[in-house]
Write an enzyme that holds these catalytic residues in place. Structure first.
Site, PDB file in Angstrom:
ATOM      1  N   CYS A 200      -2.653   8.981   2.393  1.00 19.67           N
ATOM      2  CA  CYS A 200      -2.285   8.481   1.063  1.00 19.67           C
ATOM      3  C   CYS A 200      -3.394   8.780   0.063  1.00 19.67           C
ATOM      4  O   CYS A 200      -3.145   8.824  -1.142  1.00 19.67           O
ATOM      5  CB  CYS A 200      -1.975   6.985   1.108  1.00 19.67           C
ATOM      6  SG  CYS A 200      -3.209   6.019   1.961  1.00 19.67           S
TER       7      CYS A 200
ATOM      8  N   GLU B 207       0.884  -1.177   0.000  1.00 18.91           N
ATOM      9  CA  GLU B 207       0.000   0.000   0.000  1.00 18.91           C
ATOM     10  C   GLU B 207       0.915   1.220   0.000  1.00 18.91           C
ATOM     11  O   GLU B 207       1.426   1.631   1.043  1.00 18.91           O
ATOM     12  CB  GLU B 207      -0.900   0.009   1.241  1.00 18.91           C
ATOM     13  CG  GLU B 207      -1.903  -1.131   1.303  1.00 18.91           C
ATOM     14  CD  GLU B 207      -3.071  -0.960   0.365  1.00 18.91           C
ATOM     15  OE1 GLU B 207      -3.130   0.069  -0.340  1.00 18.91           O
ATOM     16  OE2 GLU B 207      -3.924  -1.855   0.319  1.00 18.91           O
TER      17      GLU B 207
END
EC number: 1.2.1.31
Length: 404
Positions: A195, A161
């Protein structure tokens, strides 16, 4: 890590929610029973734990990301070894103590969820250790690439990720009452350190000036202060290094032709505070626009046509989150389809950030391709066996082969 109080509470709630989700999921995991072409045979899929799941998390979500991983990993039958960010180690220790108590209260060893603290040397050791059956890594694309190569070198399994350079696209028919608060939350929430933070805002040329003016007004009303104060909406950046990255990015944006229409400076107060910043006037392919800066800088860009702006959404190396604002049903389905967004999260009329736990979370390209939390993400934490059982007294071969 410096996030505001309500976001901190929300992050803990996310761990609680994913535990609820995982408990239900634990009764539903299973493989299909498939039709066999051979008489008297059964064909099934069996899913088993991978064994030990290594989990390396980042500073920006020091509780929730471990929650996504550990809750799903445990109900899949795995043990966990966690390395949190070195700058949020007290949070890691506190979370681990809570988990250990719950496990031990239920007559299960607390060490099923173990913790190590340290820097890159510990992460490297985890990536290279063959006892680590799956390594889940959340962090930068640069470090994630190194982790992936180390794990692949031993033919291990990784779940990545990584970064995001996320865009919101606003068409001329968009409801601006949705656009302004969405762009504000996506760009300013967690001081631009998610993010899924919106870093690019594409505005149709017919509404560009109006939206920029309204957004600047909204930025001016953001309450900046102590993250512990429940009224605060915007706190500090995590480190002094982050402040320097912010200033460098603002300077590069100016050098590449951008205009700072809001913010752009360090706030004169104790802590790592910077002004939430809006930059206009840059081309869509400016180098700084294609650079993920983990700070509250929003690049506002003009577009004319749907086809070009969909291409601009996809031209960055990351592929995490994306969103459009429109009422056009045909455009919505083109956006969701094969010629639309190439991201793992593709939204309509909501921000790029604030994902629900029930869906699979993750992205494509340099974001790493991993998926965590909901949907069928559990499959990454298990190994699959295809099993054929002959319950007859004959031995027919597949594809009708005769071997006599």
């Amino acid at each position: 890590m410096g996030k505001i109080f309500v976001e901190g509470v929300g992050e803990v709630q996310e761990y609680v929610d994913v535990c609820d989700y995982a408990v239900g999921l634990s009764r539903m995991i299973g493989g299909p029973i498939l039709p066999s072409e051979r008489p008297g045979h059964a064909l099934i899929e069996q899913w088993n734990p991978v064994g030990l799941v290594g989990i390396i998390t980042a500073f920006n979500f020091p509780v929730a990301v471990y929650g996504w991983n550990s809750a799903i990993a445990m109900i899949c039958g795995n043990a966990c070894l966690w390395k949190g960010a070195p700058t949020t180690s007290l949070t890691s220790v506190a979370v681990t103590k809570i988990i250990a108590k719950v496990l031990e209260d239920n007559k299960v060893p607390g060490a099923i969820c173990s913790l190590v603290c340290g820097g890159a040397d510990i992460g490297t050791a985890m990536a290279r250790d063959e006892r680590m059956d799956l390594l889940s890594f959340t962090g930068s694309t640069k470090v994630g690439k190194q982790v992936a190569l180390m794990v692949q070198e031993r033919f291990g399994r990784s779940l990545l990720e990584l970064g995001g350079n996320n865009a919101i696209i606003v068409f001329e028919d968009a409801d601006l009452n949705l656009v302004i608060p969405s762009a504000l939350f996506a760009a300013v929430g967690t001081a631009g350190q998610r993010c899924t933070t919106a870093r690019r805002l594409f505005l149709h040329e017919s509404i560009h000036d109006e939206v920029v003016a309204k957004l600047a007004q909204a930025y001016a009303q953001v309450r900046i202060g102590d993250p512990w104060d429940p009224d605060t909406l915007y706190g500090p950046l995590h480190t002094k290094e982050a402040v320097k990255m912010f200033l460098d990015a603002v300077e590069q944006a100016k050098q590449q032709g951008g205009s700072v229409v809001y913010g752009g400076k360090v706030i004169n107060r104790p802590g790592n505070y910077v002004e939430p910043t809006i930059v206009t006037g840059l081309p869509h392919n400016a180098p700084i626009v294609h650079t993920e800066t983990f700070a509250p800088i929003l690049y506002v860009l003009k577009f004319k046509e749907e086809e070009e702006v969909f291409a601009w959404n996809n031209e960055v190396k990351q592929g995490l989150s994306s969103s459009i604002f429109t009422k056009d049903l045909g455009r919505i389905f083109r956006w969701l389809g094969p010629k639309g967004s190439d991201c793992g999260i593709v939204n309509v009329n909501i921000p790029t950030s604030g994902a629900e736990i029930g869906g699979a979370f993750g992205g494509e390209k340099h974001t790493g391709g991993g998926r965590e939390s909901g949907s069928d993400s559990w499959k990454l934490y298990m190994r699959r066996s295809t099993c054929t059982i002959n319950y007859s007294k004959d031995l027919p071969l597949a594809q009708g082969i005769k071997f006599q």
